[in-house]
Design an enzyme around this catalytic site. Structure first.
Site, mmCIF file in Angstrom:
data_model
loop_
_atom_site.group_PDB
_atom_site.id
_atom_site.type_symbol
_atom_site.label_atom_id
_atom_site.label_comp_id
_atom_site.label_asym_id
_atom_site.label_seq_id
_atom_site.Cartn_x
_atom_site.Cartn_y
_atom_site.Cartn_z
ATOM 1 N N ASP A 2 0.810 -1.226 0.000
ATOM 2 C CA ASP A 2 0.000 0.000 0.000
ATOM 3 C C ASP A 2 0.838 1.268 0.000
ATOM 4 O OD1 ASP A 2 0.827 -0.867 2.535
ATOM 5 O OD2 ASP A 2 -0.747 0.258 3.557
ATOM 6 N N GLU B 254 -0.337 -2.208 5.289
ATOM 7 C CA GLU B 254 0.697 -2.046 6.313
ATOM 8 C C GLU B 254 0.655 -0.652 6.918
ATOM 9 O OE1 GLU B 254 4.138 -1.170 8.494
ATOM 10 O OE2 GLU B 254 3.687 -0.156 6.606
#
Length: 397
Positions: free
Chosen positions: A77, A135
């Site tokens: 991400d 994350e």
């Protein structure tokens, strides 16, 4: 060992990284990133399973010899940051950017997967490629959800490894250490309630901004006067919101911040003292205050055995100077949750850009990497996985 196949696909990996950089996706929105990962795995003939409750993917490489299971992880991400780099692969999204290198992590794990797939005859066991979403979504993250997903539960890795690009190290160097590598990452919100009134009549009010200023100074005494100077702790107020108008004394102020520590005992000590201090300081100034404290990512604690293994492989691959001593960082990392359940190690990959006299840090709008580092990351991940499986098999016999 040094994989020639990793060097052969270096340009391809750079292309993947740049594509991902141009089309970043925030936590829990990694739909197209997952589709891209799956296409590359399909093209390489690597089996995989998609997570049921997230955009995670697990690539599965079964060696031609029986053995244990090792997992390699990359996060996918991006961050809500407007990129300032003037490069051809600049983010195409206005306020979304890969400012933490997850584009490079994903591209390197794909390259590692292809390298291992092409060398399956050397592999004694199974290597899992964990493409983890979310994350950056602290304090929730994506690691726990991945470990609880049915696709992951069928596997029980005997060791797990993760790497992170690191602008404080030059290309060719690896940062790894025994024990704590990254810190506990918690967050808090303080709501201060005073009494509003006219700016010209402060004696009739309880100024929430004055209370907030006093609190921000007082909170630093926790680190300077309550925590052992030999222990690590940081308290940062990142956001303050309050007030309605220039000539109205504020009734409410909201402070948002983070606490970073390395040990669990210091973590508990700081939380307890913070809550107590907030209530006492506010009461002393005639206000009321409440604290919402959220525990986030746990400290990333390397297993000594596997940290030494990564260090040894780095030095064998890149030379004795390739793994210098490094201090831990108080940045948070979701990988710590994997290490609570499975032994393994987390390490930093040097990516400093030689042409930059001052490196842009992680999470900065001008963060970028020296792409020469990608082949180093692939070789170290692939070699670490294969030799870890060999070591595990040797221990079994």
């Amino acid at each position: 060992m040094f994989y020639k196949s990793a060097t052969a696909i270096q340009e391809q990996v750079i292309e993947w990284r740049r594509h991902l950089h141009q089309y970043p996706e925030l936590s829990h929105e990694e739909k197209e990133t997952r589709a891209f990962v799956c296409r590359v795995l399909d093209d390489a003939g690597i089996a995989y399973e998609s997570m049921k409750a997230s955009y995670g993917v697990i690539g599965i490489i079964k060696g031609e010899k029986p053995g244990k299971t090792v997992a390699l992880r990359a996060d996918m991400d991006a961050l809500p940051i407007r990129e300032t780099n003037d490069v051809p692969y600049r983010s195409t999204k206005e306020r979304v950017m890969h400012a933490c290198g997850h584009d490079a992590h994903t591209a390197m794990l794909l390259g590692t997967g292809i390298t291992l797939q092409e060398n399956k005859s050397e592999i004694e066991g199974t290597v899992l490629l964990l493409f983890q979403p979310a994350e950056e979504d602290a304090p929730i993250g994506g690691a726990q959800a991945m470990m609880e997903d049915p696709a992951f539960l069928q596997w029980k890795p005997d060791a797990i490894f993760g790497q992170h690009v690191w602008p404080d190290l030059p290309v060719g160097q690896i940062g790894v250490r025994d024990g704590a590598m990254m810190g506990n990452s918690d967050r808090f919100t303080i709501v201060i309630n005073g009494k509003a009134g006219h700016a010209s009549m402060p004696h009739q009010t309880v100024d929430a901004i004055v209370v907030a200023n006093q609190l921000m100074s007082s909170l630093q005494t926790i680190v300077s006067r309550n925590v052992n100077p030999l222990d690590a702790a940081v308290i940062t107020i990142g956001k303050m919101t309050g007030g309605d108008r220039y000539n109205v004394i504020a009734r409410e102020v909201v402070l948002e911040g983070t606490v970073r520590t390395l040990s669990l005992s210091v973590r508990e000590q700081v939380e307890k003292r913070l809550v107590s201090l907030v209530e006492q300081v506010a009461a002393g100034l005639g206000a009321k205050a409440s604290v919402t404290y959220q525990k986030g990512y746990v400290s990333t604690i390397n297993t000594s055995k596997w940290a030494n293994h990564v260090r040894e492989q780095a030095r064998l691959l890149f030379g004795e100077a390739a793994a210098p001593d490094v201090d831990p960082s108080l940045a948070g990392e979701d990988f710590g949750r994997f290490l609570q359940t499975y032994p393994g190690a987390y390490f930093w990959l040097g990516t400093a850009i030689k042409e930059r006299p001052v490196q842009s840090p992680l999470h900065d709008a001008s963060f970028d990497i020296d792409e020469e580092a990608l082949v180093y990351g692939i070789n170290l991940m692939a070699t670490t996985a294969v030799t870890a499986l060999e070591q595990l098999k040797g221990e079994e016999s």
